[in-house]
Design a protein around this motif. Structure first.
Motif, PDB file in Angstrom:
ATOM      1  N   ALA A   4      35.713  31.171  42.669  1.00 29.65           N
ATOM      2  CA  ALA A   4      34.661  30.692  44.359  1.00 29.65           C
ATOM      3  C   ALA A   4      34.381  29.781  44.590  1.00 29.65           C
ATOM      4  O   ALA A   4      33.545  29.550  43.825  1.00 29.65           O
ATOM      5  CB  ALA A   4      34.285  32.248  45.124  1.00 29.65           C
TER       6      ALA A   4
ATOM      7  N   TYR B 247      32.005  34.734  48.130  1.00 28.32           N
ATOM      8  CA  TYR B 247      32.090  36.106  48.907  1.00 28.32           C
ATOM      9  C   TYR B 247      30.866  36.583  47.874  1.00 28.32           C
ATOM     10  O   TYR B 247      30.818  37.148  47.562  1.00 28.32           O
ATOM     11  CB  TYR B 247      33.581  36.871  49.180  1.00 28.32           C
ATOM     12  CG  TYR B 247      33.377  38.032  48.772  1.00 28.32           C
ATOM     13  CD1 TYR B 247      32.508  38.616  49.641  1.00 28.32           C
ATOM     14  CD2 TYR B 247      34.052  39.144  47.297  1.00 28.32           C
ATOM     15  CE1 TYR B 247      32.932  40.311  49.803  1.00 28.32           C
ATOM     16  CE2 TYR B 247      33.593  40.631  47.418  1.00 28.32           C
ATOM     17  CZ  TYR B 247      33.370  41.473  48.647  1.00 28.32           C
ATOM     18  OH  TYR B 247      33.204  42.405  48.498  1.00 28.32           O
TER      19      TYR B 247
ATOM     20  N   SER C 232      39.344  44.751  45.281  1.00 32.78           N
ATOM     21  CA  SER C 232      37.848  44.084  45.102  1.00 32.78           C
ATOM     22  C   SER C 232      37.828  42.729  45.825  1.00 32.78           C
ATOM     23  O   SER C 232      39.157  42.325  45.905  1.00 32.78           O
ATOM     24  CB  SER C 232      38.351  43.658  43.583  1.00 32.78           C
ATOM     25  OG  SER C 232      37.429  42.719  42.962  1.00 32.78           O
ATOM     26  N   GLY C 233      37.373  42.284  46.860  1.00 31.12           N
ATOM     27  CA  GLY C 233      36.724  41.498  47.574  1.00 31.12           C
ATOM     28  C   GLY C 233      37.242  40.007  47.521  1.00 31.12           C
ATOM     29  O   GLY C 233      38.010  39.618  48.191  1.00 31.12           O
ATOM     30  N   SER C 234      37.887  39.831  45.898  1.00 29.83           N
ATOM     31  CA  SER C 234      38.144  38.282  45.301  1.00 29.83           C
ATOM     32  C   SER C 234      39.317  38.337  45.798  1.00 29.83           C
ATOM     33  O   SER C 234      40.121  37.038  45.144  1.00 29.83           O
ATOM     34  CB  SER C 234      36.911  37.949  43.997  1.00 29.83           C
ATOM     35  OG  SER C 234      37.102  38.665  43.682  1.00 29.83           O
TER      36      SER C 234
ATOM     37  N   ARG D 259      42.326  36.596  47.549  1.00 26.61           N
ATOM     38  CA  ARG D 259      42.528  35.142  46.757  1.00 26.61           C
ATOM     39  C   ARG D 259      43.321  34.605  45.969  1.00 26.61           C
ATOM     40  O   ARG D 259      44.199  33.867  46.072  1.00 26.61           O
ATOM     41  CB  ARG D 259      41.304  34.589  46.826  1.00 26.61           C
ATOM     42  CG  ARG D 259      40.195  35.214  47.892  1.00 26.61           C
ATOM     43  CD  ARG D 259      39.192  33.846  47.906  1.00 26.61           C
ATOM     44  NE  ARG D 259      38.029  34.204  46.359  1.00 26.61           N
ATOM     45  CZ  ARG D 259      37.636  34.634  46.658  1.00 26.61           C
ATOM     46  NH1 ARG D 259      36.444  34.495  47.762  1.00 26.61           N
ATOM     47  NH2 ARG D 259      36.646  35.105  45.347  1.00 26.61           N
TER      48      ARG D 259
ATOM     49  N   SER E  17      29.143  43.440  40.440  1.00 22.34           N
ATOM     50  CA  SER E  17      29.437  43.061  41.864  1.00 22.34           C
ATOM     51  C   SER E  17      29.298  43.355  42.988  1.00 22.34           C
ATOM     52  O   SER E  17      28.551  43.349  44.036  1.00 22.34           O
ATOM     53  CB  SER E  17      30.693  41.120  42.339  1.00 22.34           C
ATOM     54  OG  SER E  17      31.503  42.396  41.746  1.00 22.34           O
TER      55      SER E  17
HETATM   56  O1  PMV Z   1      35.709  40.436  44.531  1.00 24.64           O
HETATM   57  P1  PMV Z   1      33.712  41.319  43.961  1.00 24.64           P
HETATM   58  O2  PMV Z   1      33.301  42.512  44.410  1.00 24.64           O
HETATM   59  O3  PMV Z   1      34.377  41.022  42.178  1.00 24.64           O
HETATM   60  O4  PMV Z   1      33.048  40.055  44.392  1.00 24.64           O
HETATM   61  C1  PMV Z   1      32.982  38.725  43.435  1.00 24.64           C
HETATM   62  C2  PMV Z   1      31.942  37.790  43.822  1.00 24.64           C
HETATM   63  C3  PMV Z   1      31.700  36.638  43.365  1.00 24.64           C
HETATM   64  O5  PMV Z   1      32.948  36.665  42.403  1.00 24.64           O
HETATM   65  C4  PMV Z   1      30.308  36.394  42.693  1.00 24.64           C
HETATM   66  C5  PMV Z   1      31.852  35.623  44.114  1.00 24.64           C
HETATM   67  C6  PMV Z   1      33.426  34.811  44.717  1.00 24.64           C
HETATM   68  O6  PMV Z   1      33.783  35.116  45.750  1.00 24.64           O
HETATM   69  O7  PMV Z   1      34.096  35.512  44.053  1.00 24.64           O
END
Ligand code: PMV
Length: 320
Positions: A12, A16, A134-136, A139, A184
């Motif tokens: 990113a 996020y 997992s939010g990222s 993408r 995260s």
């Molecule tokens: O998708 P997660 O829950 O692993 O969170 C990702 C958080 C960051 O990598 C720090 C930021 C991002 O947008 O990928």
């Protein structure tokens, strides 16, 4: 009933960090990332009524730890009334160490699971399911430069520029291979609950996102560098201001940052970003990659460096 898929992690540039809805794992704001090409996770999913329960093997070793999240994600793909699944995953880079391994894992998982279940879903619907895990990960369904918009009840994700339209290089300095101390998800919820900077972080995200998008569309490296570093440092400031504080960096992370600053002062096109871990990712123009890599390789505490171009979104593998 079996399918294999591959996805690459994404890094990113506009982060996020924070959820609008914890239950549904909806991000509070939009984000923008680049999908890599040389780091990958392969996932194979096989549904079978003969299995006593779901089974997960990660890099050839049985893994109980990740299984509940993987099983919950499969439930989102097929519904809870499904045959048990045997899932095998393989990655060519360290996992759970701030290198976005969950992004590539869940992106590959939803693609393989949906195919193994005989479904024909479009990429956005797969991205929404991966994002709920997992939010990222949402993408990593897409390639190149990817923008995620956070709506009230859903996300929208799209490629805003293809990898070959602006072929940047990412050099990753691995400063610690171990699993990160705080996940995260837990860290961002703690930030939202306790950091005095969290509300201004949210307020400023739309402007940062707009600036990064504009920089990508105009291939303006200096503008992208400035907004990406600013956004990264703001995210970590939010973490540092949380109670208890969340500090993912180590001294090697700071040495790497200094090395990037030094290259910048000599006029080289490079900038850094850091996620929920101590690794530093340097983004540069391809002709700077060797220089950036050797600068990071010589920083105290850097175990190894990895270099990647930008690549495609998650895809099924041929053998399925
Ligand atoms: O998708 P997660 O829950 O692993 O969170 C990702 C958080 C960051 O990598 C720090 C930021 C991002 O947008 O990928």
């Amino acid at each position: 009933m079996r399918a294999d898929a591959q996805a690459q992690p994404n890094i990113a540039l506009i982060k996020y960090w924070g959820k609008r809805d914890i239950e549904q794992n909806l991000p509070a704001t939009g984000s923008l990332s680049v999908t890599l090409d040389s780091l990958w996770t392969k996932m194979s999913v096989e549904f079978s009524d003969a299995l006593p329960g779901d089974k997960l093997v990660v890099n050839a070793a049985a893994s109980e730890k990740m299984l509940p999240r993987i099983s919950a994600c499969l439930d989102l793909v097929t519904g809870t009334d499904r045959p048990r699944a045997s899932i095998e995953s393989e990655s060519n880079f360290p996992i759970a160490a701030g290198l976005a391994s969950s992004a590539s894992a869940f992106a590959a998982l939803v693609v393989a699971a949906s195919k193994a279940a005989g479904q024909d879903r479009d990429t956005l619907s797969l991205a929404r399911i991966a994002g709920a895990a997992s939010g990222s990960a949402a993408r990593s369904l897409f390639g190149g430069f990817v923008e995620l918009q956070a709506g009230d009840t859903n996300i929208d994700v799209e490629t805003i520029a293809e990898a070959d339209e602006w072929p940047l290089t990412v050099v990753i300095a691995v400063t610690e291979e171990g699993v990160k101390p705080v996940s995260s998800s837990e860290a961002m919820n703690r930030s939202a609950a306790s950091s005095p900077f969290y509300s201004s972080w949210l307020e400023q995200q739309p402007a940062d996102l707009l600036s990064a998008r504009d920089a990508v569309l105009r291939k303006d490296f200096a503008q992208l560098a400035a907004v990406a570093e600013h956004n990264c440092l703001k995210m970590h400031s939010v973490m540092w201001g949380s109670r208890p504080p969340i500090v993912y960096w180590n001294s090697a992370t700071l040495s790497c940052m200094e090395a990037v600053r030094h290259l910048q002062s000599e006029g080289h096109a490079v900038f850094f970003t850091i996620d929920a871990g101590p690794q530093l990712k340097a983004v540069c123009l391809p002709d700077q990659a060797e220089l950036v890599r050797s600068a990071l390789d010589t920083c105290a505490g850097v175990g190894r460096t990895m270099v990647s171009g930008l690549g495609a979104g998650a895809r099924l593998l041929d053998n399925t």
